[in-house]
Design an enzyme around this catalytic site. Structure first.
Site, short mmCIF file in Angstrom:
data_model
loop_
_atom_site.label_atom_id
_atom_site.label_comp_id
_atom_site.label_asym_id
_atom_site.label_seq_id
_atom_site.Cartn_x
_atom_site.Cartn_y
_atom_site.Cartn_z
NE ARG A 116 -3.76 -1.97 2.87
CZ ARG A 116 -3.49 -3.35 3.32
NH1 ARG A 116 -2.29 -3.51 4.10
NH2 ARG A 116 -4.45 -4.12 3.54
CE1 TYR A 159 -8.14 -5.28 -2.40
CE2 TYR A 159 -6.02 -4.96 -3.75
CZ TYR A 159 -7.16 -4.40 -2.88
OH TYR A 159 -6.54 -3.26 -1.95
CG HIS A 181 -6.50 -7.98 1.67
ND1 HIS A 181 -6.53 -8.39 0.47
CD2 HIS A 181 -6.18 -6.87 1.62
CE1 HIS A 181 -6.52 -7.54 -0.33
NE2 HIS A 181 -6.43 -6.31 0.50
CG HIS A 215 -5.94 0.59 -3.87
ND1 HIS A 215 -5.64 0.23 -2.59
CD2 HIS A 215 -7.31 -0.11 -4.03
CE1 HIS A 215 -6.44 -0.42 -2.07
NE2 HIS A 215 -7.32 -0.86 -2.97
NE ARG A 246 -3.31 -2.79 -1.36
CZ ARG A 246 -3.10 -3.75 -0.67
NH1 ARG A 246 -1.58 -3.91 -0.32
NH2 ARG A 246 -3.84 -4.51 0.18
CE LYS A 275 -7.96 -0.52 4.93
NZ LYS A 275 -8.61 -0.69 3.69
#
Length: 402
Positions: free
Chosen positions: A229, A369, A360, A334, A337, A264
């Site tokens: 990220r 995704y 994740h 993003h 990713r 995150k």
């Protein structure tokens, strides 16, 4: 916030009612934690609204359509921010519309899959027009209550809007599929359809070739090859997060980064660089060795008043915008990713491995995704049954007593 001060405040008049809601973007920044910066900002907005002789009304943040993969229970990601709103409302004696509770009750009643119809395609935060209609209805009902003086002005007896049975990616309305815009009109780009925003390998190579500095090229390469990220990338410290012997980077959760970058999730993980990207890293660190000595962040500003300081997220986004203007390729951090996830899936990586590499917590997030055609999934199921058979056909030696 300049938009608040320049656009909204000047339009407020004595006697006005001002509804305001925050939460989703605030929770991304450590300085706006629910009971610190966020709490203080709520009080500040209330004081400013009252200074104009107006009446503030707090609206708690809308819930997300997020569920836990372990037991399929609802996962409330904004509970603290909603509770902070309630506390401020009590302390400052301000009316409150608890849209957080109303929206979560709605989502829980409908469940994960049915609730998707009220959100944009593959988006668990932003409601589509149907969801917006429902949420606006909840606000209208609360405004019509006994606490606020709006009951004579609001009609809540509106017709039902039912979304289609399944949520699909956005597409032009019927009859507008092949419309041609005037040559002097800027075409509209609906970039909210996330699942289609996976750049092709060739596009990423073109972005890399368009870079004029090794720092920019290194950042794009790292995000595309490791799935980092942007906050994780900018939070790397060269003195403790780089393993030169194994060509790996360590992602660490920190809340004290000067550039406000952070991972995150709270767990740490390690990512592998390719030989070519590792060479870019060495080239970058060698080229800017003197500037890097002044602090420990890997990525720094290369020019301007903040030259040598830790680079922030806006600087990276500006770099991407510059490359977009140069190449005509729409790309954002993003999306790289998403490319990482898709390319690893096509290379045979399992979903748990991809989820782990992306940081994740839930495989369900990873599935969002990826583009896995239904025909491919069904073919894989048939191949599995042909190779391994069915549980129904299996036999065990244990005898079961009646």
């Amino acid at each position: 916030n300049s938009r608040w001060k320049k656009t909204i405040l000047p339009t407020i008049k004595a006697g006005d009612y001002v509804l305001f809601q925050f939460g989703h973007n605030d929770q991304k920044l450590p300085k706006l934690a629910a009971y610190t910066g966020y709490y203080s900002n709520l009080k500040k907005y209330i004081e400013e609204i009252r200074s104009y002789g107006a009446n503030p009304i707090i609206v708690t943040p809308i819930g997300r359509n997020t569920w836990k993969g372990i037991d399929n229970s609802y996962n409330d990601l904004l509970e603290n921010h909603a509770n902070a709103c309630i506390s401020v409302a009590k302390e400052m004696k301000v009316p409150l519309i608890d849209l957080h509770k109303r929206s979560i009750d709605f989502i829980k009643t409908h469940g994960l899959d049915d609730s998707k119809r009220y959100f944009f395609y593959n988006d668990f935060t932003h409601t589509n027009d149907y969801g917006a209609y429902v949420m606006a209805g909840f606000v209208a009902e609360e405004l019509k209550g006994d606490v606020l003086p709006f009951s004579d002005y609001i009609d809540t007896s509106v017709y039902e809007l039912t979304p289609p049975p399944c949520n699909e990616a956005a597409h032009p309305p019927k009859g507008y599929e092949n419309i041609t815009l005037p040559s002097d009109m800027e075409p509209f780009k609906p970039h909210f359809t996330d699942i289609d925003n996976i750049p092709e390998k060739e596009d990423i190579i073109r972005l890399l070739n368009a870079c004029t500095d090794v720092r920019d090229k290194l950042q794009i390469s790292l995000m595309a090859e490791t799935g980092l990220r942007i906050g994780e990338l900018l939070g790397i410290h060269y003195d403790r997060d780089i393993d030169l012997d194994n060509k790996t980077l360590r992602v660490r959760f920190r809340e004290s980064n000067k550039n406000e970058a952070r991972a995150k999730n709270r767990e740490n993980r390690e990512v592998q660089m390719s030989d070519s990207t590792f060479k870019l890293l060495l080239e970058y660190m060698t080229k800017y060795m003197e500037r890097l000595k002044n602090q420990t962040y890997l990525f720094i500003n290369l020019a301007g008043d903040n030259e040598g300081d830790a680079e922030n997220m806006q600087a990276v986004l500006t770099m991407f915008k510059r490359l977009e203007n140069k190449t005509g390729i729409y790309a954002r951090p993003h999306m790289l990713r998403r490319y990482f996830a898709q390319s690893r899936l096509e290379a045979g990586w399992s979903l748990p491995m991809i989820a782990n590499a992306l940081g994740h917590k839930s495989i369900r997030t990873t599935e969002v995704y990826l583009r896995i055609p239904e025909t491919q999934r069904l073919a894989a199921s048939r191949e599995y049954f042909e190779q391994y058979g069915s549980l129904v056909d299996e036999e065990v030696d244990d005898e079961i007593d009646d």
